[in-house]
Scaffold this active site. Structure first.
Site, PDB file in Angstrom:
ATOM      1  N   GLY A 131       0.838  -1.210   0.000  1.00  0.00           N
ATOM      2  CA  GLY A 131       0.000   0.000   0.000  1.00  0.00           C
ATOM      3  C   GLY A 131       0.863   1.246   0.000  1.00  0.00           C
ATOM      4  O   GLY A 131       0.613   2.191   0.754  1.00  0.00           O
TER       5      GLY A 131
ATOM      6  N   LYS B 114      -7.345  -5.460  13.231  1.00  0.00           N
ATOM      7  CA  LYS B 114      -6.183  -4.726  13.744  1.00  0.00           C
ATOM      8  C   LYS B 114      -5.679  -5.340  15.048  1.00  0.00           C
ATOM      9  O   LYS B 114      -4.498  -5.350  15.327  1.00  0.00           O
ATOM     10  CB  LYS B 114      -6.552  -3.247  13.921  1.00  0.00           C
ATOM     11  CG  LYS B 114      -6.821  -2.540  12.590  1.00  0.00           C
ATOM     12  CD  LYS B 114      -5.525  -2.330  11.860  1.00  0.00           C
ATOM     13  CE  LYS B 114      -5.667  -2.215  10.372  1.00  0.00           C
ATOM     14  NZ  LYS B 114      -4.381  -2.019   9.678  1.00  0.00           N
TER      15      LYS B 114
ATOM     16  N   TYR C  11     -13.002  -4.074  11.340  1.00  0.00           N
ATOM     17  CA  TYR C  11     -11.706  -3.384  11.262  1.00  0.00           C
ATOM     18  C   TYR C  11     -10.951  -3.569  12.580  1.00  0.00           C
ATOM     19  O   TYR C  11      -9.766  -3.934  12.600  1.00  0.00           O
ATOM     20  CB  TYR C  11     -11.937  -1.899  10.967  1.00  0.00           C
ATOM     21  CG  TYR C  11     -10.674  -1.055  10.964  1.00  0.00           C
ATOM     22  CD1 TYR C  11      -9.859  -0.998   9.834  1.00  0.00           C
ATOM     23  CD2 TYR C  11     -10.307  -0.318  12.085  1.00  0.00           C
ATOM     24  CE1 TYR C  11      -8.701  -0.224   9.835  1.00  0.00           C
ATOM     25  CE2 TYR C  11      -9.158   0.458  12.090  1.00  0.00           C
ATOM     26  CZ  TYR C  11      -8.362   0.505  10.961  1.00  0.00           C
ATOM     27  OH  TYR C  11      -7.208   1.276  10.975  1.00  0.00           O
TER      28      TYR C  11
HETATM   29  N1  LIG Z   1      -3.893   7.283   9.306  1.00  0.00           N
HETATM   30  C1  LIG Z   1      -4.208   6.862  10.513  1.00  0.00           C
HETATM   31  O1  LIG Z   1      -4.446   7.666  11.428  1.00  0.00           O
HETATM   32  C2  LIG Z   1      -4.277   5.419  10.838  1.00  0.00           C
HETATM   33  C3  LIG Z   1      -4.838   5.067  12.056  1.00  0.00           C
HETATM   34  C4  LIG Z   1      -4.884   3.735  12.419  1.00  0.00           C
HETATM   35  C5  LIG Z   1      -4.369   2.757  11.568  1.00  0.00           C
HETATM   36  N2  LIG Z   1      -3.844   3.120  10.376  1.00  0.00           N
HETATM   37  C6  LIG Z   1      -3.345   2.007   9.534  1.00  0.00           C
HETATM   38  O2  LIG Z   1      -2.194   2.388   8.819  1.00  0.00           O
HETATM   39  C7  LIG Z   1      -2.201   1.813   7.507  1.00  0.00           C
HETATM   40  C8  LIG Z   1      -2.103   2.926   6.459  1.00  0.00           C
HETATM   41  O3  LIG Z   1      -3.130   3.854   6.723  1.00  0.00           O
HETATM   42  P1  LIG Z   1      -3.379   5.171   5.856  1.00  0.00           P
HETATM   43  O4  LIG Z   1      -3.996   6.149   6.770  1.00  0.00           O
HETATM   44  O5  LIG Z   1      -2.157   5.532   5.092  1.00  0.00           O
HETATM   45  O6  LIG Z   1      -4.529   4.605   4.885  1.00  0.00           O
HETATM   46  P2  LIG Z   1      -4.827   4.864   3.332  1.00  0.00           P
HETATM   47  O7  LIG Z   1      -6.221   4.426   3.127  1.00  0.00           O
HETATM   48  O8  LIG Z   1      -4.437   6.264   2.969  1.00  0.00           O
HETATM   49  O9  LIG Z   1      -3.827   3.847   2.628  1.00  0.00           O
HETATM   50  C9  LIG Z   1      -4.041   2.478   2.620  1.00  0.00           C
HETATM   51  C10 LIG Z   1      -3.234   1.866   1.500  1.00  0.00           C
HETATM   52  O10 LIG Z   1      -3.538   0.461   1.404  1.00  0.00           O
HETATM   53  C11 LIG Z   1      -3.794   0.167   0.049  1.00  0.00           C
HETATM   54  N3  LIG Z   1      -4.644  -1.012  -0.092  1.00  0.00           N
HETATM   55  C12 LIG Z   1      -5.923  -1.165   0.349  1.00  0.00           C
HETATM   56  N4  LIG Z   1      -6.388  -2.370  -0.008  1.00  0.00           N
HETATM   57  C13 LIG Z   1      -5.383  -2.999  -0.675  1.00  0.00           C
HETATM   58  C14 LIG Z   1      -5.251  -4.273  -1.298  1.00  0.00           C
HETATM   59  N5  LIG Z   1      -6.257  -5.166  -1.316  1.00  0.00           N
HETATM   60  N6  LIG Z   1      -4.065  -4.574  -1.889  1.00  0.00           N
HETATM   61  C15 LIG Z   1      -3.051  -3.696  -1.896  1.00  0.00           C
HETATM   62  N7  LIG Z   1      -3.113  -2.475  -1.329  1.00  0.00           N
HETATM   63  C16 LIG Z   1      -4.274  -2.138  -0.738  1.00  0.00           C
HETATM   64  C17 LIG Z   1      -4.441   1.429  -0.514  1.00  0.00           C
HETATM   65  O11 LIG Z   1      -4.400   1.444  -1.915  1.00  0.00           O
HETATM   66  C18 LIG Z   1      -3.573   2.486   0.138  1.00  0.00           C
HETATM   67  O12 LIG Z   1      -2.381   2.640  -0.585  1.00  0.00           O
HETATM   68  C19 LIG Z   1      -3.517   1.025   7.394  1.00  0.00           C
HETATM   69  O13 LIG Z   1      -3.262  -0.344   7.660  1.00  0.00           O
HETATM   70  C20 LIG Z   1      -4.385   1.630   8.480  1.00  0.00           C
HETATM   71  O14 LIG Z   1      -5.340   0.735   8.992  1.00  0.00           O
HETATM   72  C21 LIG Z   1      -3.790   4.423   9.988  1.00  0.00           C
END
Ligand SMILES: NC(=O)c1ccc[n+]([C@@H]2O[C@H](COP(=O)([O-])OP(=O)(O)OC[C@H]3O[C@@H](n4cnc5c(N)ncnc54)[C@H](O)[C@@H]3O)[C@@H](O)[C@H]2O)c1
Length: 251
Positions: free
Chosen positions: A13, A162, A158
């Site tokens: 991702g 996690k 979700y």
């Molecule tokens: N931003 C936050 O505050 C936050 C909070 C808690 C957890 N997270 C975790 O951190 C990670 C990144 O979060 P983010 O905020 O950058 O999210 P985002 O939605 O901006 O990015 C997620 C990425 O995963 C990719 N993705 C989704 N499904 C996919 C698949 N089937 N195959 C390949 N790629 C796939 C998307 O294309 C994207 O590039 C995630 O696992 C999210 O759960 C983020």
């Protein structure tokens, strides 16, 4: 097959948000970086962010939906065939829905668990032989506050996925410690995403009020934490979960 002293990192991702910041950090640190991106258009756009020489020397782009186990195996083989080693894996790809419990159906449950949790297990499983061979490895799983404390807005599926990533991090950490491989989870909350920038300003201000540090986090801050865990300095830390949430969860 080309071998070099540069460490090879895979980031899933890696086209936006935290994944892009993590992958960019690794590129800037001189590592060879595999950008795993689901869709072709995003893959091409991400490639264009970088100088062609850097792409040529340090980057590999693999189009993959991480819910495909065969696809994961093929991707790992491709990296090993081209670069001969895998040192670091960051399981970052994830999806999040806010569906209430009563409305979550089996299809959506399976989708969330498959992208967030199943891929973490099978990608990690697939890179272990290459890491064991060198007696060094780092696996970092992007979990969430929602997997620790119960979600503020996200769905139960979700949250379960996690929490599962935290449990997997500990299982892998225990079983791989003797091989020099560390496995840790990072649990963010309220880190800036493009979606957050589109939020209603009043809603965003209300949300920020609930964060002890009174601001949202920046992807770079998560990327720097991941870089530490992926480095030699992170070598005495395994099976841990790192909270990066502005003080929302203190434990
Ligand atoms: N931003 C936050 O505050 C936050 C909070 C808690 C957890 N997270 C975790 O951190 C990670 C990144 O979060 P983010 O905020 O950058 O999210 P985002 O939605 O901006 O990015 C997620 C990425 O995963 C990719 N993705 C989704 N499904 C996919 C698949 N089937 N195959 C390949 N790629 C796939 C998307 O294309 C994207 O590039 C995630 O696992 C999210 O759960 C983020």
């Amino acid at each position: 097959m080309q071998m070099s002293d540069q460490r090879v990192a895979i980031v899933t991702g890696a086209n936006k948000g935290l994944g892009l910041a993590i992958a960019e950090n690794f590129v800037n640190e001189g590592k060879k970086v595999v950008f795993v991106i689901r869709n072709k258009e995003n893959l091409e756009q991400t490639k264009q962010r970088f100088q062609p020489e850097v792409v040529e020397e340090q980057m590999m782009f693999i189009q993959l939906d991480v819910s495909s186990i065969n696809g994961i195996k093929e991707a790992v083989n491709q990296v090993l065939n081209q670069w001969g080693r895998i040192d670091i894996l960051v399981n970052n790809a994830g999806i999040r829905f806010e569906t209430p419990i009563e409305e979550i159906n089996e299809e959506e449950w399976d989708q969330v668990l498959s992208v967030n949790l199943k891929s973490t297990f099978f990608f990690s499983q697939a890179v272990i032989p290459a890491m064991k061979e060198r007696g060094w490895g780092r696996i970092i799983n992007l979990s969430s506050f929602g997997g620790q404390a119960g979600p503020l807005t996200s769905g139960a599926h979700y949250s379960a996925s996690k929490a599962g990533q935290i449990a997997l991090s500990k299982s892998f950490a225990r079983s791989l410690a003797a091989d020099g491989i560390t496995v840790n989870a990072v649990a963010p909350a309220s880190v800036r995403t493009p979606e957050m920038d589109k939020m209603d300003p009043d809603k965003l201000a209300q949300m920020i009020e609930t964060i002890p540090l009174k601001r949202v986090g920046e992807p770079q801050e998560v990327a720097d934490l991941v870089s530490y865990l992926a480095s030699d300095s992170g070598g005495f830390t395994t099976g841990a979960t790192f909270d990066i949430n502005g003080g929302r969860l203190m434990r």
